[in-house]
Structures are given as structure tokens and as C-alpha cells.
Write a protein that holds these residues in place. Structure first.
Motif, mmCIF file in Angstrom:
data_model
loop_
_atom_site.group_PDB
_atom_site.id
_atom_site.type_symbol
_atom_site.label_atom_id
_atom_site.label_comp_id
_atom_site.label_asym_id
_atom_site.label_seq_id
_atom_site.Cartn_x
_atom_site.Cartn_y
_atom_site.Cartn_z
ATOM 1 N N HIS A 106 0.801 -1.233 0.000
ATOM 2 C CA HIS A 106 0.000 0.000 0.000
ATOM 3 C C HIS A 106 0.831 1.280 0.000
ATOM 4 C CE1 HIS A 106 -3.674 -2.243 0.413
ATOM 5 N NE2 HIS A 106 -3.151 -2.901 1.429
ATOM 6 N N ARG A 107 1.887 1.298 -0.794
ATOM 7 C CA ARG A 107 2.683 2.518 -0.914
ATOM 8 C C ARG A 107 3.409 2.518 -2.243
ATOM 9 N NH1 ARG A 107 8.210 2.452 -0.154
ATOM 10 N NH2 ARG A 107 9.152 0.563 0.662
ATOM 11 N N LEU A 108 3.846 3.711 -2.654
ATOM 12 C CA LEU A 108 4.691 3.843 -3.824
ATOM 13 C C LEU A 108 6.135 3.600 -3.407
ATOM 14 C CD1 LEU A 108 3.156 7.061 -5.417
ATOM 15 C CD2 LEU A 108 2.849 4.700 -6.174
ATOM 16 N N GLY A 109 6.952 3.283 -4.375
ATOM 17 C CA GLY A 109 8.370 3.116 -4.094
ATOM 18 C C GLY A 109 9.079 4.451 -4.043
ATOM 19 N N ARG A 110 10.324 4.397 -3.613
ATOM 20 C CA ARG A 110 11.183 5.586 -3.633
ATOM 21 C C ARG A 110 12.263 5.351 -4.681
ATOM 22 N NH1 ARG A 110 11.652 4.129 1.667
ATOM 23 N NH2 ARG A 110 13.896 3.972 1.352
ATOM 24 N N PRO A 111 12.677 6.398 -5.372
ATOM 25 C CA PRO A 111 13.730 6.227 -6.372
ATOM 26 C C PRO A 111 14.979 5.546 -5.816
ATOM 27 C CG PRO A 111 12.717 8.373 -6.620
ATOM 28 C CD PRO A 111 12.145 7.768 -5.354
ATOM 29 N N ASP A 112 15.324 5.816 -4.549
ATOM 30 C CA ASP A 112 16.513 5.185 -3.978
ATOM 31 C C ASP A 112 16.337 3.676 -3.804
ATOM 32 O OD1 ASP A 112 14.734 6.141 -1.771
ATOM 33 O OD2 ASP A 112 16.241 5.209 -0.475
ATOM 34 N N GLU A 113 15.089 3.217 -3.663
ATOM 35 C CA GLU A 113 14.848 1.771 -3.554
ATOM 36 C C GLU A 113 15.066 1.087 -4.903
ATOM 37 O OE1 GLU A 113 11.597 1.392 -0.009
ATOM 38 O OE2 GLU A 113 10.910 2.336 -1.877
ATOM 39 N N ILE A 114 14.646 1.751 -5.962
ATOM 40 C CA ILE A 114 14.894 1.223 -7.310
ATOM 41 C C ILE A 114 16.399 1.212 -7.573
ATOM 42 C CG2 ILE A 114 14.418 1.499 -9.772
ATOM 43 C CD1 ILE A 114 11.878 0.970 -7.994
ATOM 44 N N ALA A 115 17.060 2.311 -7.219
ATOM 45 C CA ALA A 115 18.506 2.424 -7.425
ATOM 46 C C ALA A 115 19.258 1.343 -6.649
ATOM 47 C CB ALA A 115 18.997 3.812 -7.022
ATOM 48 N N ALA A 116 18.796 1.014 -5.435
ATOM 49 C CA ALA A 116 19.464 -0.015 -4.631
ATOM 50 C C ALA A 116 19.381 -1.381 -5.307
ATOM 51 C CB ALA A 116 18.839 -0.069 -3.233
ATOM 52 N N ALA A 117 18.240 -1.689 -5.930
ATOM 53 C CA ALA A 117 18.105 -2.966 -6.647
ATOM 54 C C ALA A 117 19.071 -3.015 -7.825
ATOM 55 C CB ALA A 117 16.664 -3.153 -7.129
ATOM 56 N N ILE A 118 19.158 -1.914 -8.551
ATOM 57 C CA ILE A 118 20.080 -1.838 -9.692
ATOM 58 C C ILE A 118 21.522 -1.948 -9.204
ATOM 59 C CG2 ILE A 118 20.942 -0.321 -11.517
ATOM 60 C CD1 ILE A 118 17.987 0.753 -11.687
ATOM 61 N N GLN A 119 21.824 -1.242 -8.121
ATOM 62 C CA GLN A 119 23.184 -1.285 -7.575
ATOM 63 C C GLN A 119 23.566 -2.709 -7.184
ATOM 64 O OE1 GLN A 119 23.765 1.173 -4.111
ATOM 65 N NE2 GLN A 119 25.982 1.094 -4.289
ATOM 66 N N PHE A 120 22.634 -3.442 -6.575
ATOM 67 C CA PHE A 120 22.922 -4.832 -6.221
ATOM 68 C C PHE A 120 23.240 -5.654 -7.467
ATOM 69 C CE2 PHE A 120 21.255 -9.191 -6.053
ATOM 70 C CZ PHE A 120 22.234 -9.738 -5.230
ATOM 71 N N LEU A 121 22.391 -5.532 -8.501
ATOM 72 C CA LEU A 121 22.619 -6.325 -9.707
ATOM 73 C C LEU A 121 23.918 -5.962 -10.408
ATOM 74 C CD1 LEU A 121 19.007 -6.642 -11.135
ATOM 75 C CD2 LEU A 121 20.413 -8.447 -10.104
ATOM 76 N N LEU A 122 24.399 -4.756 -10.198
ATOM 77 C CA LEU A 122 25.674 -4.342 -10.777
ATOM 78 C C LEU A 122 26.875 -4.752 -9.920
ATOM 79 C CD1 LEU A 122 24.717 -0.779 -12.041
ATOM 80 C CD2 LEU A 122 25.229 -2.790 -13.442
ATOM 81 N N SER A 123 26.608 -5.231 -8.704
ATOM 82 C CA SER A 123 27.695 -5.573 -7.783
ATOM 83 C C SER A 123 28.238 -6.978 -8.060
ATOM 84 C CB SER A 123 27.196 -5.502 -6.335
ATOM 85 O OG SER A 123 26.363 -6.620 -6.038
ATOM 86 N N GLU A 124 29.413 -7.232 -7.524
ATOM 87 C CA GLU A 124 30.009 -8.567 -7.648
ATOM 88 C C GLU A 124 29.180 -9.608 -6.911
ATOM 89 O OE1 GLU A 124 34.200 -8.810 -6.892
ATOM 90 O OE2 GLU A 124 34.578 -6.924 -7.953
ATOM 91 N N ASP A 125 28.418 -9.196 -5.885
ATOM 92 C CA ASP A 125 27.572 -10.132 -5.147
ATOM 93 C C ASP A 125 26.491 -10.756 -6.031
ATOM 94 O OD1 ASP A 125 28.951 -9.718 -2.768
ATOM 95 O OD2 ASP A 125 27.584 -8.129 -2.099
ATOM 96 N N ALA A 126 26.164 -10.126 -7.143
ATOM 97 C CA ALA A 126 25.147 -10.639 -8.060
ATOM 98 C C ALA A 126 25.779 -11.363 -9.252
ATOM 99 C CB ALA A 126 24.260 -9.499 -8.547
ATOM 100 N N GLY A 127 27.036 -11.694 -9.147
ATOM 101 C CA GLY A 127 27.760 -12.294 -10.265
ATOM 102 C C GLY A 127 27.244 -13.635 -10.739
ATOM 103 N N PHE A 128 26.399 -14.308 -9.955
ATOM 104 C CA PHE A 128 25.861 -15.618 -10.329
ATOM 105 C C PHE A 128 24.420 -15.491 -10.831
ATOM 106 C CE2 PHE A 128 24.602 -20.108 -9.172
ATOM 107 C CZ PHE A 128 25.475 -20.724 -10.052
ATOM 108 N N ILE A 129 23.950 -14.257 -11.003
ATOM 109 C CA ILE A 129 22.576 -13.997 -11.458
ATOM 110 C C ILE A 129 22.637 -13.460 -12.874
ATOM 111 C CG2 ILE A 129 20.471 -12.646 -11.054
ATOM 112 C CD1 ILE A 129 21.386 -12.403 -8.107
#
Length: 147
Positions: A106-129
Motif C-alpha cells: 500500500h505505498r509507492l516506491g522511492r527512487p533510492d529503492e529502485i537504485a538499490a536494486a540496480i546497484q545490487f545487480l551491478l555488484s560482484e555479489d550478483a555475479g551468479f545472477i
């Protein structure tokens, strides 16, 4: 129609809108990947963002398909390719109340939450995804909230 959060019922979709949305969402993705490919080979990763609405379904499916196809094509180079499907974000979005009735959180997202998801996928921690789409919109992808 807003390119980021406008809604049109299926029966009301302006047939010019999907073409404009394709140009807005798919063409830049292709150009960005083509421009970044030399650096991607060195760094090994790409994230593409998408949105989901009736008029956006064609480009959304296109971007999801791009992520899967490019992931297969680039896997041997060590490059991972994933998509982020962001939901509407604050402060306000056209049709906000109607949208929120179907969102479990029941809420809208925040731009920083979208950015955090993108940042994770760009990180080495997401290297197996790779070849995946991460839906970042307060549970809307799992269905209507209980009233």
C-alpha cells in the motif's frame, strides 16, 4: 499519457502509444548495450530497467526478452544481463490511488529503492545472477492486496 506511470485500459489504448513507448524503452536499451558492450566485456554486467502497465506490456516483454537473450549470448564472456522492473515512485503518480489498492504494501516506491536494486545487480555479489527480471514494486507482481 505519461511515459512513466500513465494507465490506459486495454479497450482505450491509443495505438500510437505503444510505438512511442517502444521507442522510449526498447530503442535506448539496444543503443546503450551497443555503446557499452566494449566496457561490458571488461566489467561483465548490465542492468536494464522496465515498467509494467497495459500500454507498457510490449516493451516490458521486449526488455525481459532482451535480458534473457543477451544473457545467453554474453554468458561465455562472463557478462551477466538482468532487468529491473520498477513500479511507480513517489512523490505522486497519475492514478496513484487505483494503483495502491492492488499493492500489498500500500505505498509507492522511492527512487533510492529502485537504485538499490540496480546497484545490487551491478555488484560482484550478483555475479551468479543472469537472465533474470527483478520486480521492484511493493509486491504488486504477486497480485492484489487483500481488502
Amino acid at each position: 499519457m505519461s511515459a512513466t506511470c500513465g494507465q490506459q485500459a486495454l479497450g482505450d489504448v491509443d495505438l500510437d502509444a505503444p510505438d512511442a513507448i517502444l521507442r522510449l524503452n526498447l530503442h535506448p536499451a539496444i543503443r546503450a548495450v551497443q555503446a557499452a558492450l566494449p566496457r561490458m566485456r571488461a566489467n561483465g554486467q548490465l542492468t536494464v530497467g522496465i515498467a509494467e502497465r497495459t500500454a507498457f506490456m510490449r516493451p516490458q516483454r521486449g526488455l525481459v526478452s532482451f535480458a534473457r537473450t543477451w544473457a545467453l549470448e554474453l554468458a561465455q564472456t562472463g557478462i551477466t544481463v538482468n532487468a529491473v522492473a520498477p513500479g511507480p515512485t513517489e512523490p505522486n503518480c497519475e492514478g496513484e490511488y487505483q494503483y495502491l489498492t492492488g499493492v500489498p504494501m500500500h505505498r509507492l516506491g522511492r527512487p533510492d529503492e529502485i537504485a538499490a536494486a540496480i546497484q545490487f545487480l551491478l555488484s560482484e555479489d550478483a555475479g551468479f545472477i543472469t537472465g533474470q527480471t527483478l520486480f521492484v514494486y511493493c509486491g504488486a507482481s504477486i497480485g492484489k492486496a487483500l481488502l
